[in-house]
Design a protein around this motif. Sequence first.
Motif, short mmCIF file in Angstrom:
data_model
loop_
_atom_site.label_atom_id
_atom_site.label_comp_id
_atom_site.label_asym_id
_atom_site.label_seq_id
_atom_site.Cartn_x
_atom_site.Cartn_y
_atom_site.Cartn_z
N LEU A 72 0.83 -1.20 0.00
CA LEU A 72 0.00 0.00 0.00
C LEU A 72 0.87 1.26 0.00
O LEU A 72 0.64 2.19 -0.78
CB LEU A 72 -0.94 0.00 1.21
CG LEU A 72 -1.81 1.25 1.37
CD1 LEU A 72 -2.75 1.42 0.18
CD2 LEU A 72 -2.60 1.18 2.67
N LYS A 73 1.89 1.28 0.85
CA LYS A 73 2.79 2.43 0.89
C LYS A 73 3.48 2.63 -0.45
O LYS A 73 3.64 3.76 -0.93
CB LYS A 73 3.83 2.26 2.01
CG LYS A 73 3.25 2.43 3.40
CD LYS A 73 4.30 2.16 4.46
CE LYS A 73 3.66 2.15 5.84
NZ LYS A 73 4.62 1.76 6.88
N GLN A 74 3.90 1.52 -1.07
CA GLN A 74 4.59 1.61 -2.35
C GLN A 74 3.67 2.17 -3.44
O GLN A 74 4.07 3.05 -4.19
CB GLN A 74 5.12 0.23 -2.77
CG GLN A 74 5.89 0.26 -4.08
CD GLN A 74 7.13 1.14 -3.99
OE1 GLN A 74 7.95 0.97 -3.10
NE2 GLN A 74 7.27 2.08 -4.92
N ILE A 75 2.44 1.69 -3.51
CA ILE A 75 1.53 2.18 -4.55
C ILE A 75 1.16 3.64 -4.29
O ILE A 75 0.99 4.42 -5.23
CB ILE A 75 0.28 1.28 -4.71
CG1 ILE A 75 -0.49 1.62 -5.99
CG2 ILE A 75 -0.65 1.40 -3.53
CD1 ILE A 75 0.25 1.34 -7.25
N GLN A 76 1.07 4.02 -3.02
CA GLN A 76 0.81 5.43 -2.70
C GLN A 76 1.98 6.31 -3.14
O GLN A 76 1.77 7.40 -3.69
CB GLN A 76 0.53 5.60 -1.21
CG GLN A 76 -0.82 5.07 -0.79
CD GLN A 76 -1.03 5.07 0.72
OE1 GLN A 76 -0.08 4.95 1.50
NE2 GLN A 76 -2.28 5.20 1.14
N PHE A 86 3.71 9.82 -9.83
CA PHE A 86 3.03 9.93 -11.12
C PHE A 86 2.24 11.22 -11.20
O PHE A 86 2.33 11.96 -12.18
CB PHE A 86 2.11 8.73 -11.34
CG PHE A 86 1.27 8.84 -12.58
CD1 PHE A 86 1.83 8.62 -13.83
CD2 PHE A 86 -0.07 9.19 -12.51
CE1 PHE A 86 1.07 8.74 -14.98
CE2 PHE A 86 -0.84 9.31 -13.65
CZ PHE A 86 -0.27 9.09 -14.89
N LEU A 87 1.44 11.49 -10.16
CA LEU A 87 0.63 12.71 -10.16
C LEU A 87 1.49 13.97 -10.19
O LEU A 87 1.15 14.94 -10.87
CB LEU A 87 -0.32 12.72 -8.97
CG LEU A 87 -1.45 11.69 -9.02
CD1 LEU A 87 -2.25 11.73 -7.73
CD2 LEU A 87 -2.34 11.92 -10.23
N ASP A 88 2.60 13.95 -9.46
CA ASP A 88 3.51 15.11 -9.48
C ASP A 88 4.05 15.33 -10.89
O ASP A 88 4.11 16.46 -11.37
CB ASP A 88 4.67 14.91 -8.50
CG ASP A 88 4.24 15.03 -7.03
OD1 ASP A 88 3.11 15.50 -6.77
OD2 ASP A 88 5.04 14.63 -6.16
N GLY A 89 4.41 14.24 -11.57
CA GLY A 89 4.93 14.35 -12.93
C GLY A 89 3.87 14.82 -13.91
O GLY A 89 4.14 15.68 -14.77
#
Length: 86
Positions: A50-54, A60-63
């Motif tokens: 879960l931490k990894q996918i977050q 991704f969203l920042d990019g």
Amino acid sequence: MPEEVKFTEEELKNVQDIQKTYVNIQNQFGQLKLSQIRLDEQEIQLEESLKQIQDDEKKFLDGITKKYGQGSLNPETGVFTPNKSE
């Protein structure tokens, strides 16, 4: 010294049944504990996933935000609509 008394077969069987039940319960406790340990390990692995996918989502969203700016995406169509303020 008191005289020895021998238990009847029924009494002796009762004692043996009680002992067997105790051993059975102890074995079940051991199996339960092992199951709990496995579940705890699975929970830790899921928390790490879960931490990894977050983290992946945030990167991704920042990019995407850096590339396209603020807005919204329709995931079904792939159409991105920028915010009007930009």
